[in-house]
Scaffold this active site. Structure first.
Site, PDB file in Angstrom:
ATOM      1  N   HIS A   1     -11.344  47.696  -8.798  1.00 30.34           N
ATOM      2  CA  HIS A   1     -10.769  49.068  -9.031  1.00 30.34           C
ATOM      3  C   HIS A   1     -11.778  50.288 -10.200  1.00 30.34           C
ATOM      4  O   HIS A   1     -11.876  51.653  -9.560  1.00 30.34           O
ATOM      5  CB  HIS A   1      -9.273  49.204  -9.759  1.00 30.34           C
ATOM      6  CG  HIS A   1      -8.804  50.491  -9.168  1.00 30.34           C
ATOM      7  ND1 HIS A   1      -8.399  51.420  -8.241  1.00 30.34           N
ATOM      8  CD2 HIS A   1      -7.435  51.182 -10.376  1.00 30.34           C
ATOM      9  CE1 HIS A   1      -7.789  52.243  -8.754  1.00 30.34           C
ATOM     10  NE2 HIS A   1      -7.040  52.365 -10.135  1.00 30.34           N
TER      11      HIS A   1
ATOM     12  N   HIS B   1      -1.208  59.518 -14.663  1.00 23.71           N
ATOM     13  CA  HIS B   1      -2.176  59.208 -13.649  1.00 23.71           C
ATOM     14  C   HIS B   1      -2.570  59.216 -12.801  1.00 23.71           C
ATOM     15  O   HIS B   1      -3.847  59.716 -11.785  1.00 23.71           O
ATOM     16  CB  HIS B   1      -2.825  57.716 -14.213  1.00 23.71           C
ATOM     17  CG  HIS B   1      -3.502  56.767 -13.589  1.00 23.71           C
ATOM     18  ND1 HIS B   1      -4.818  57.227 -13.446  1.00 23.71           N
ATOM     19  CD2 HIS B   1      -3.806  55.649 -13.003  1.00 23.71           C
ATOM     20  CE1 HIS B   1      -5.471  56.963 -13.005  1.00 23.71           C
ATOM     21  NE2 HIS B   1      -5.057  55.868 -12.703  1.00 23.71           N
TER      22      HIS B   1
ATOM     23  N   HIS C   1     -14.940  53.757 -25.660  1.00 24.51           N
ATOM     24  CA  HIS C   1     -15.887  53.238 -24.282  1.00 24.51           C
ATOM     25  C   HIS C   1     -15.948  53.137 -23.459  1.00 24.51           C
ATOM     26  O   HIS C   1     -17.149  53.267 -22.421  1.00 24.51           O
ATOM     27  CB  HIS C   1     -14.840  51.888 -25.308  1.00 24.51           C
ATOM     28  CG  HIS C   1     -15.557  50.570 -25.105  1.00 24.51           C
ATOM     29  ND1 HIS C   1     -17.263  50.304 -25.726  1.00 24.51           N
ATOM     30  CD2 HIS C   1     -16.056  49.229 -23.916  1.00 24.51           C
ATOM     31  CE1 HIS C   1     -18.117  48.948 -25.772  1.00 24.51           C
ATOM     32  NE2 HIS C   1     -17.505  48.800 -24.800  1.00 24.51           N
TER      33      HIS C   1
ATOM     34  N   GLU D   1       2.115  56.852 -16.217  1.00 24.41           N
ATOM     35  CA  GLU D   1       1.247  55.969 -15.202  1.00 24.41           C
ATOM     36  C   GLU D   1       1.624  56.667 -14.236  1.00 24.41           C
ATOM     37  O   GLU D   1       0.824  57.926 -13.408  1.00 24.41           O
ATOM     38  CB  GLU D   1       2.040  55.093 -14.523  1.00 24.41           C
ATOM     39  CG  GLU D   1       2.401  54.330 -13.125  1.00 24.41           C
ATOM     40  CD  GLU D   1       0.869  54.008 -12.624  1.00 24.41           C
ATOM     41  OE1 GLU D   1       0.395  54.032 -12.114  1.00 24.41           O
ATOM     42  OE2 GLU D   1       0.330  53.610 -13.802  1.00 24.41           O
TER      43      GLU D   1
END
Length: 311
Positions: A123, A61, A275, A58
């Site tokens: 988001h 990021h 993906h 986190e």
């Protein structure tokens, strides 16, 4: 200075791609609360003392998102100053900055007020627009359109319809995929193409979300295939359209293959990230075709005006 701007554009594009993949990694690993409900601090600290794997993911990021904010802002300012003669520069600079800010605010809201699946899907969609805008800005800076003679490109209404339609529909498909991820419905249907060998039709919400995404993905695959066939038949003399649709079909095919492998590999991390990677690249290519489509009308008017003057 132009050399510096080109390097800046490439680095910014890569940083935003890392942000997109980082968001997918946060969701996949369940690291959204790795810093608790604290923002911009992490667990109430500038440098967290207890570093679990979720906290590291986190926090990484957040750091890449912060660096992306600085890079995008700098790129927007410099491109506005040195490339303002290109018609789309100002619009793309504004879109890049506005949607990056919106992305950051949505991310902060998700941390502080809870991570609703619909909000997290939005988001990702906002992040995708910011990424595509920066990619298009990078293409303008590298003068890709001049290399493919795209400034004189003229498309018919049918081709423009498919470009605009596929791009809008692709964005909607992205939301269905993001909803699958955030609803944790990736493995709701353990079989393919049907939901289950014993139950071909979905019976609960998560299965409907998964099968709805599969149907939407199948339709965009067929649509891009049809548009590519049109481009191959009628736009061989326009390489940017010709190759644009071929690349789009390759990407949507890879996207479909990876989507199937997500099911059969028990939603492995590598497949989940691939993906997200392929759909991000596909959307950027489609947005470039949209930009060319908006130029087509102007090019047609200029060609008609030149023809009249010649006569």
């Amino acid at each position: 200075m132009q050399r510096f701007i080109k390097w800046l554009a490439v680095i910014t594009s890569l940083d935003l791609l890392i942000v997109l993949l980082g968001g997918a990694l946060v969701t996949k690993t369940g690291s959204g609360q790795g810093c608790g409900k604290s923002w911009p601090l992490c667990n109430g600290e500038f440098v967290p003392s207890n570093l679990s794997m979720e906290t590291i993911i986190e926090l990484s990021h957040r750091l890449t998102s912060g660096s992306a904010g600085i890079l995008v802002t700098l790129l927007c300012i410099l491109s506005w100053k040195y490339y303002k003669h290109v018609r789309e520069t100002k619009t793309l600079a504004i879109l890049s900055f506005v949607f990056l800010v919106a992305q950051a605010l949505m991310g902060a809201a998700a941390v502080v007020w809870g991570q609703m699946p619909a909000v997290l899907a939005i988001h990702f969609g906002i992040s995708l627009i910011s990424f595509a805008s920066v990619i298009l800005l990078t293409c303008l800076i590298f003068e890709i359109d001049q290399k493919f003679d795209a400034r004189s490109l003229i498309m018919d209404k049918k081709m423009k319809f498919h470009i605009y339609g596929v791009t809008i529909y692709c964005y909607l498909v992205v939301y269905t995929g993001a909803l699958v991820r955030h609803e944790r419905a990736s493995l709701a249907c353990p079989d393919f193409p049907l939901c289950s060998k014993n139950r071909p039709m979905p019976t609960q919400l998560h299965e409907w979300v998964q099968m709805g995404h599969r149907l939407a993905a199948m339709l965009i695959f067929v649509w891009i295939l049809y548009a590519m066939i049109l481009a191959i038949r009628h736009y061989k003399q326009q390489p940017v359209v010709y190759w644009g649709w071929i690349i789009s079909f390759i990407l949507v095919t890879l996207q479909a293959i990876v989507g199937i492998l997500v099911v059969f590999t028990n939603a492995s991390l590598a497949m989940a990230l691939l993906h997200s990677l392929f759909i991000s690249c596909l959307f950027a290519v489609l947005c470039y075709l949209v930009m060319l489509g908006t130029r087509s009308k102007v090019n047609a008017k200029e060609a008609a005006s030149t023809s009249k003057q010649t006569k």
